[in-house]
Scaffold this active site. Structure first.
Site, mmCIF file in Angstrom:
data_model
loop_
_atom_site.group_PDB
_atom_site.id
_atom_site.type_symbol
_atom_site.label_atom_id
_atom_site.label_comp_id
_atom_site.label_asym_id
_atom_site.label_seq_id
_atom_site.Cartn_x
_atom_site.Cartn_y
_atom_site.Cartn_z
ATOM 1 N NE ARG A 35 -7.902 21.690 -37.510
ATOM 2 C CZ ARG A 35 -8.839 21.580 -38.012
ATOM 3 N NH1 ARG A 35 -10.135 21.132 -37.648
ATOM 4 N NH2 ARG A 35 -9.203 21.907 -39.401
ATOM 5 C CD GLN A 47 -19.413 17.122 -45.248
ATOM 6 O OE1 GLN A 47 -19.679 16.022 -44.988
ATOM 7 N NE2 GLN A 47 -18.997 17.084 -46.684
ATOM 8 C CG HIS A 68 -19.752 19.534 -39.496
ATOM 9 N ND1 HIS A 68 -19.199 18.604 -40.475
ATOM 10 C CD2 HIS A 68 -20.809 19.200 -39.467
ATOM 11 C CE1 HIS A 68 -19.862 17.524 -40.787
ATOM 12 N NE2 HIS A 68 -21.062 17.797 -40.235
ATOM 13 C CB CYS A 106 -21.319 29.594 -23.569
ATOM 14 S SG CYS A 106 -21.834 28.928 -21.823
ATOM 15 C CB CYS A 110 -19.582 31.839 -20.735
ATOM 16 S SG CYS A 110 -21.143 32.623 -21.410
ATOM 17 C CB CYS A 122 -23.680 31.270 -17.864
ATOM 18 S SG CYS A 122 -22.921 30.195 -18.859
ATOM 19 C CB THR A 177 -17.636 15.770 -49.170
ATOM 20 O OG1 THR A 177 -17.989 15.018 -48.017
ATOM 21 C CG2 THR A 177 -18.389 15.963 -50.319
HETATM 22 P P1 OAD Z 1 -12.913 13.314 -45.874
HETATM 23 O O1 OAD Z 1 -11.564 13.531 -45.309
HETATM 24 O O2 OAD Z 1 -13.761 12.259 -45.436
HETATM 25 O O3 OAD Z 1 -12.926 13.333 -47.432
HETATM 26 C C1 OAD Z 1 -12.128 14.123 -48.102
HETATM 27 C C2 OAD Z 1 -12.357 13.974 -49.404
HETATM 28 O O4 OAD Z 1 -11.777 14.892 -50.417
HETATM 29 C C3 OAD Z 1 -12.007 12.624 -50.173
HETATM 30 O O5 OAD Z 1 -13.066 12.048 -50.655
HETATM 31 C C4 OAD Z 1 -10.798 12.921 -51.105
HETATM 32 O O6 OAD Z 1 -10.836 12.143 -52.194
HETATM 33 C C5 OAD Z 1 -11.092 14.450 -51.485
HETATM 34 N N1 OAD Z 1 -9.995 15.083 -52.045
HETATM 35 C C6 OAD Z 1 -8.571 15.046 -51.434
HETATM 36 N N2 OAD Z 1 -7.944 15.813 -52.112
HETATM 37 C C7 OAD Z 1 -8.824 16.542 -52.900
HETATM 38 C C8 OAD Z 1 -8.523 17.733 -53.744
HETATM 39 N N3 OAD Z 1 -7.480 18.321 -54.108
HETATM 40 N N4 OAD Z 1 -9.922 18.274 -54.566
HETATM 41 C C9 OAD Z 1 -10.988 17.716 -54.316
HETATM 42 N N5 OAD Z 1 -11.233 16.757 -53.391
HETATM 43 C C10 OAD Z 1 -9.927 16.215 -53.116
HETATM 44 O O7 OAD Z 1 -13.635 14.791 -45.582
HETATM 45 P P2 OAD Z 1 -15.120 15.371 -45.451
HETATM 46 O O8 OAD Z 1 -15.752 14.761 -46.404
HETATM 47 O O9 OAD Z 1 -14.905 16.586 -45.520
HETATM 48 O O10 OAD Z 1 -17.341 16.161 -39.400
HETATM 49 O O11 OAD Z 1 -15.436 14.852 -43.887
HETATM 50 C C11 OAD Z 1 -16.704 15.319 -43.634
HETATM 51 C C12 OAD Z 1 -16.821 15.220 -42.121
HETATM 52 O O12 OAD Z 1 -16.291 14.097 -41.545
HETATM 53 C C13 OAD Z 1 -16.048 16.357 -41.611
HETATM 54 O O13 OAD Z 1 -16.780 17.575 -41.695
HETATM 55 C C14 OAD Z 1 -15.899 15.985 -40.125
HETATM 56 C C15 OAD Z 1 -15.599 14.276 -40.305
HETATM 57 O O14 OAD Z 1 -16.177 13.725 -39.326
HETATM 58 C C16 OAD Z 1 -17.049 16.765 -38.186
HETATM 59 O O15 OAD Z 1 -15.974 17.265 -37.814
HETATM 60 C C17 OAD Z 1 -18.269 16.846 -37.570
#
Ligand code: OAD
Length: 250
Positions: A74, A105, A123, A131, A150, A153, A191
């Site tokens: 990644r 996020q 996140h 570590c 690490c 430790c 989001t």
């Molecule tokens: P999601 O994949 O849940 O949501 C992405 C959002 O972006 C959706 O609502 C889409 O409609 C929108 N989207 C897609 N293309 C877009 C664009 N060009 N412009 C604007 N919006 C667009 O991702 P997150 O909300 O980031 O947590 O997910 C939140 C968290 O869920 C992540 O940080 C991760 C995951 O569990 C951890 O890793 C702890």
């Protein structure tokens, strides 16, 4: 004037008048950079994996090499992408407004690469390592097939991201909650607002008197509780918002 233009104008006007603007971003903001979102069924990051096989402490403890190599892949993908116009517009807006606070996020580091002055990376940040035993941030060479040890430790080193089931950094949570509470305008960008506590920030902001805007091409859990909705890509809408916000300050 189209509805969308009028909405962006209204958000820009409110942002200019606000003492504090708080922005929450999710993976949709980075979509235009070519970084897959989490929940897109065709293109999601987890299309080939179950999250619990990779993004949990148990997965790392069970198969550290597999998890390490997945994150290394990644990181290499992220080196091939660039911040998009949305990241750049937000960084400029942060410099133009008296108090813009950013909670993301996203772990992709693109806000930071766009020069955003201060990022609350809820996140974590995939470009860092820490570590696994003591949590201390360490600087290591990641171009290897197994996680390094690490230097302090001897524990295994892992990516500096928050995994499912892990607690968020309490200082960051406190700062983010304060940012939501202080906001006059709260902007949720890209989001799905399905993961807590990030999802709660918009509600906290609203309870504190903020007006809430959403920039997302699709409806989300938040859409019904917003004052403004811009159904567009963040990479298109944010530069227009910046332009309108700056136009009013001239
Ligand atoms: P999601 O994949 O849940 O949501 C992405 C959002 O972006 C959706 O609502 C889409 O409609 C929108 N989207 C897609 N293309 C877009 C664009 N060009 N412009 C604007 N919006 C667009 O991702 P997150 O909300 O980031 O947590 O997910 C939140 C968290 O869920 C992540 O940080 C991760 C995951 O569990 C951890 O890793 C702890």
């Amino acid at each position: 004037m189209t509805d969308e233009k009028a909405t962006i104008d209204a958000i820009a006007k409110a942002a200019r008048a606000a003492d504090t603007v708080t922005v929450l971003t999710g993976s949709g903001l980075s979509a235009a950079s070519g970084v897959p979102t989490f929940r897109d069924p065709d293109n999601g990051l987890w299309a080939d994996y179950r999250p619990e096989d990779i993004a949990t402490p148990e997965a790392f403890e069970r198969a550290p090499d597999t998890v390490w190599q997945w994150y290394r892949a990644r990181r290499r993908q992220l080196e091939e992408v660039e911040p998009n116009a949305g990241h750049h517009a937000l960084a400029k807006l942060a410099r133009a407004l008296p108090d813009l606070r950013l909670v993301t996020q996203n772990v992709d580091g693109l806000h930071q690469r766009a020069g955003h002055p201060d990022v609350m990376a809820f996140h974590g940040d995939i470009t860092t390592n820490q570590c696994h035993v003591e949590g201390r941030v360490v600087s290591v060479d990641d171009a290897r097939d197994t996680p390094p040890r690490c230097p302090h430790c001897g524990g295994l080193v892992r990516p500096g991201v928050v995994w499912f089931g892990e607690a968020l950094d309490s200082d960051l949570v406190e700062r983010a909650v304060a940012a939501a509470g202080a906001a006059d305008v709260f902007l949720a960008v890209g989001t799905s607002a399905e993961v807590h506590p990030a999802a709660l920030l918009a509600d906290l902001a609203r309870e504190g008197g903020a007006r809430v805007a959403e920039i997302n091409p699709d409806a989300t859990a938040l859409s019904e509780r917003t004052d403004w909705v811009v159904r567009a890509s963040a990479a298109e809408a944010l530069p227009r918002l910046l332009e309108r916000a700056l136009a009013g300050t001239e």
